[in-house]
Motif scaffolding. Structure first.
Motif, PDB file in Angstrom:
ATOM      1  N   MET A 188       0.844  -1.194   0.000  1.00  0.00           N
ATOM      2  CA  MET A 188       0.000   0.000   0.000  1.00  0.00           C
ATOM      3  C   MET A 188       0.885   1.252   0.000  1.00  0.00           C
ATOM      4  O   MET A 188       0.552   2.267  -0.624  1.00  0.00           O
ATOM      5  CB  MET A 188      -0.874  -0.004   1.251  1.00  0.00           C
ATOM      6  N   GLY A 189       2.036   1.167   0.688  1.00  0.00           N
ATOM      7  CA  GLY A 189       2.989   2.278   0.688  1.00  0.00           C
ATOM      8  C   GLY A 189       3.460   2.593  -0.727  1.00  0.00           C
ATOM      9  O   GLY A 189       3.535   3.756  -1.123  1.00  0.00           O
ATOM     10  N   ILE A 190       3.775   1.523  -1.486  1.00  0.00           N
ATOM     11  CA  ILE A 190       4.192   1.729  -2.883  1.00  0.00           C
ATOM     12  C   ILE A 190       3.061   2.377  -3.666  1.00  0.00           C
ATOM     13  O   ILE A 190       3.274   3.241  -4.507  1.00  0.00           O
ATOM     14  CB  ILE A 190       4.591   0.384  -3.524  1.00  0.00           C
ATOM     15  N   MET A 191       1.814   1.965  -3.344  1.00  0.00           N
ATOM     16  CA  MET A 191       0.672   2.490  -4.087  1.00  0.00           C
ATOM     17  C   MET A 191       0.488   3.995  -3.856  1.00  0.00           C
ATOM     18  O   MET A 191       0.190   4.735  -4.794  1.00  0.00           O
ATOM     19  CB  MET A 191      -0.593   1.741  -3.678  1.00  0.00           C
ATOM     20  N   ILE A 192       0.647   4.457  -2.591  1.00  0.00           N
ATOM     21  CA  ILE A 192       0.389   5.891  -2.342  1.00  0.00           C
ATOM     22  C   ILE A 192       1.633   6.738  -2.505  1.00  0.00           C
ATOM     23  O   ILE A 192       1.560   7.964  -2.487  1.00  0.00           O
ATOM     24  CB  ILE A 192      -0.264   6.152  -0.965  1.00  0.00           C
ATOM     25  N   LEU A 193       2.791   6.096  -2.721  1.00  0.00           N
ATOM     26  CA  LEU A 193       4.027   6.866  -2.940  1.00  0.00           C
ATOM     27  C   LEU A 193       3.869   7.925  -4.042  1.00  0.00           C
ATOM     28  O   LEU A 193       4.193   9.099  -3.817  1.00  0.00           O
ATOM     29  CB  LEU A 193       5.153   5.891  -3.260  1.00  0.00           C
ATOM     30  N   PRO A 194       3.362   7.572  -5.234  1.00  0.00           N
ATOM     31  CA  PRO A 194       3.261   8.598  -6.286  1.00  0.00           C
ATOM     32  C   PRO A 194       2.320   9.742  -5.928  1.00  0.00           C
ATOM     33  O   PRO A 194       2.560  10.891  -6.325  1.00  0.00           O
ATOM     34  CB  PRO A 194       2.748   7.835  -7.505  1.00  0.00           C
TER      35      PRO A 194
END
Lengths: 331, 455
Positions: A188-194
């Motif tokens: 989920m962290g990777i998902m909201i990074l951008p």
């Protein structure tokens, strides 16, 4: 019209009479065409649909939550009280146990891991793109990060189950269960990074160049300028990005439904290596099955939805409030 | 004397300043590496994500059959006619094939695997479960139907595709013993050889899971023949109706807010704020709204969990995206265009319709495409309103039961049996290709739009 007037003037000379006629035809004080009014009303109606959506959400969630509170156990006692809902740590609809904490804890745990990944990396990427990267590099890298933001969440869920979880199991051994909040949180962290990167980058680029130049003029290095001048100046924009990130993490469904767990599980102290079901994961699992309307399970989903709606709404409003104040500071 | 001392202390100070400066720069350089690393992390994540999916689309697969298809017929099963397939089924009835469970296979929009389909529907009259059953059998509950009756019904109503599925599932008993990813297939042959040695009857072959048959087949309990056709059609149906609802509503709202509204009345301010708030509402909430309003309250019109319920839910979800983007496109149209139109005596609507909208159209379309790609990939609201997990027939209109590609990915990913991770990966690749195409079109339009307004 003018051509006609000229024609009339040259041919007959009865200009005055014609002017009188024309004035009768063109009345500037006449109301605009009814067709225009009709269109305007139609467009306004379209706008009202969005208000109806909000009203619909509030009524549906509120109404079902009221029905939920009014439900009785077979013994005739209230099935749930607000106190029980907010203060107990067991969620077992079959046994009429409705404490939100196991679900809320899992939601907070996955969101916490996600922010732990996305904030430093997202902010780092934003600083690199806005302060260090050349124009060319920025123009190549930014769209690539935006692709990451456009990938459907169910694909991230697949990534969590088929890549992140096996990776964690290879590192942590038997302590890591197949379903665990850590894997879901990391992905989920990777998902909201951008999202965080892009909003923070906007905030950083909005800092006036004067501030940078003044800082260099005082002999500060590039990093000192960034950490002591630009970051504080862009702080409210970055905060707004952080809050939007939290709101997305809390409302995210598919990653947690696939990777976090399929049953409420309250752990104290929080154990990130075992499965636990989040609020959204629970709603998705229960409503995915054959659910009969007016059952207490059905009603309870909407009470969870209401909690989620209120929480994310507050976060989003806070985020906009903060970024609006920031915008005023430089105008 | 004192002058030299002063000089020396100044030198020392300068010396320490230079050292300090060097440290400050070194410190900054370390942080720069971190910022660079963070950006690269995003790239690596994207590469890993893509690689992880593509890696599962190709690879060796071990197929295990209970009976070899060659013992049933000298031609490949796919080439047999419906009658021949029916004969094979009837011959094996009682042994490997239970016609009643086969019948449960034909229930539209059932519960998933065929056995659970049968168990869940045992007590229901067969006519209610399957619409085109001959009238004389319609009242018999599924659980009480005899093998002979079931065989007769099957031979009258099952299509060739149904029969082929049944033969493969029950007579041949074809299933995936194990499946390996591309990297495993290339670099870990030992594991495959080991499996082959332990299972001598397994047929091991290299397989491309994203094949044309994957696109054209319907879903099945057997990952080897399972396809995406019905979910793909479902996605198209839902998308078409979503756009039909969301595009006029969204663009209309944007025109009102941008061209008519002065932002002075409370209603206009409420609409504006409300749209920003709606954009941040989690998609699962829209699912609950759709479940309560479109599926339940409007059931007489929408028939419950159908394409139109899904499309209405989705259109509310993407409405804020379309509105916000269309507003931006309208805002970018230079005021001189409007003034020129008014100067020629056009009314407000004539100005909007003939001058402003054509100029803003590419921008509006870009926003619409972004909304569409959101609608294509969104899963949670459709899980909530209850997309079917198993449908054997194409959706044929707004009132059909439906499933969509992301729902199919979700269901296959949840399934831990060998072979499901692979079909799931194939569906993901298909979904990503569709989304990439949409985004490419959006980017192209945006650039053309920019050039048109500048030129």
């Amino acid at each position: 019209m003018t051509a006609q007037v000229q024609q009339v003037q040259t041919k007959t000379g009865r200009l005055t009479a014609y002017k009188q006629d024309a004035a009768d035809q063109i009345n500037i004080n006449r109301r605009a065409r009814p067709f225009d009014d009709f269109i305007r009303a139609l467009l306004l109606l379209a706008g009202i649909v969005s208000i109806l959506t909000t009203i619909g959400i509030v009524i549906v969630l509120g109404n079902e939550t009221l029905l939920f509170i009014q439900q009785l156990t077979p013994e005739g006692e209230p099935a749930v009280t607000i106190g029980e809902f907010l203060a107990t740590t067991e969620w077992q609809p079959v046994g009429y146990k409705f404490g939100i904490w196991p679900l809320l804890e899992a939601t907070l745990m996955t969101s916490f891991v996600a922010i732990l990944v996305a904030l430093p990396l997202g902010l780092g990427a934003a600083i690199y793109l806005s302060e260090y990267a050349t124009r060319q590099v920025r123009d190549t890298l930014k769209p690539i990060l935006e692709i990451l933001a456009g990938i459907p969440t169910v694909v991230y869920g697949y990534f969590a189950v088929t890549f992140m979880t096996p990776l964690l199991q290879a590192i942590g051994g038997d302590a890591v269960q197949f379903y665990n909040t850590l894997s879901a949180g990391l992905v989920m962290g990777i998902m909201i990074l951008p999202t965080i990167a892009s909003m923070s980058e906007d905030a950083l680029s909005a800092v006036p160049r004067l501030l940078r130049e003044a800082s260099y003029g005082m002999g500060a290095t590039k990093f000192e300028t960034i950490s002591k001048v630009i970051l504080p100046a862009a702080l409210s924009g970055i905060l707004a990005a952080l809050i939007v990130g939290i709101s997305r993490a809390v409302g995210e469904t598919m990653i947690v439904a696939l990777a976090a767990g399929a049953g409420p599980n309250f752990t104290l102290p929080p154990n990130f290596l075992v499965g636990a079901e989040t609020i959204t994961g629970h709603i998705a699992r229960i409503s995915g099955g054959d659910l009969s309307y007016n059952s207490i399970d059905y009603n309870s989903l909407f009470s969870l939805g209401l909690a989620l709606f209120v929480f994310t709404l507050l976060l989003n409003m806070l985020s906009r409030y903060i970024s609006n104040r920031f915008r005023e500071a430089y105008q | 004397m004192s002058a030299t001392a002063l000089d020396q202390s100044a030198l020392r100070q300068e010396d320490s300043f230079i050292r300090g400066l060097r440290n400050r720069h070194r410190f900054g350089a370390i942080w720069k590496r971190f910022f660079q690393g963070a950006t690269i992390f995003g790239l690596i994540a994207l590469i890993l994500l893509t690689f992880n999916v593509l890696n599962r689309v190709f690879g060796y697969v071990a197929i295990v059959n209970r009976i070899e298809p060659s013992s049933l017929s000298d031609r490949p099963l796919e080439e047999l006619s419906a009658e021949e397939l029916g004969v094979i089924l009837i011959e094996s009835a009682g042994a490997s094939f239970n016609p009643r469970i086969g019948l449960a296979n034909l229930i539209p929009g059932g519960l998933g695997t065929q056995n659970s389909n049968y168990i869940a529907n045992r007590d229901n009259p067969i006519g209610e479960l399957i619409p085109n059953v001959p009238a004389e059998y319609a009242a018999i509950p599924l659980g009480e139907i005899t093998s002979e009756q079931a065989t007769t019904i099957l031979s009258t109503i099952a299509t060739k595709e149904d029969l082929l599925d049944l033969v493969k599932l029950y007579v041949v008993g074809e299933k995936v013993g194990d499946a390996w990813s591309l990297t495993e297939s290339l670099f870990n042959r030992a594991a495959i050889d080991e499996y082959a040695a332990a299972n001598p009857n397994a047929k091991i072959e290299f397989r491309n899971w994203l094949s044309l048959t994957f696109l054209s087949n319907r879903m099945s309990d057997n990952p080897l023949v399972s396809g995406i056709r019905i979910a793909l059609l479902g996605t198209v149906w839902v998308l078409v109706f979503t756009i039909l609802v969301a595009f006029p509503l969204g663009v209309g709202t944007a025109i009102y807010l941008q061209e008519y509204s002065t932002g002075d009345t409370w209603l206009e301010r409420v609409i504006e704020t409300n749209i920003r708030n709606l954009a941040g509402v989690p998609s699962i909430i829209y699912g609950l709204l759709g479940l309560a309003i479109f599926v339940r309250t409007l059931e007489p019109i929408t028939q419950g969990r159908t394409v139109i319920s899904a499309a209405l839910t989705m259109s509310l979800l993407i409405l804020p995206i379309i509105i916000i983007n269309a507003q931006e496109a309208l805002r970018a149209v230079p005021p001189s265009l409007r003034e020129a139109s008014f100067g020629l005596g056009a009314t407000k609507w004539q100005t909007v319709w003939r001058s402003v909208l054509p100029a803003a159209l590419p921008g509006i379309l870009t926003g619409t495409i972004l909304g569409m790609s959101r609608a294509i990939g969104e899963t949670a609201p459709l899980v909530i309103i209850g997309a079917a997990t198993f449908i054997a027939t194409n959706p044929d209109g707004p009132l059909a039961r439906f499933t969509v590609i992301p729902i199919q990915i979700y269901n296959w990913t949840k399934d831990a049996r060998p072979g499901y991770g692979e079909v799931s990966a194939a569906a993901i690749v298909l979904l990503l290709i569709v989304l990439l195409t949409f985004n490419a079109v959006a980017i192209y339009l945006r650039q053309r739009f920019r050039r048109a307004l500048q030129g």
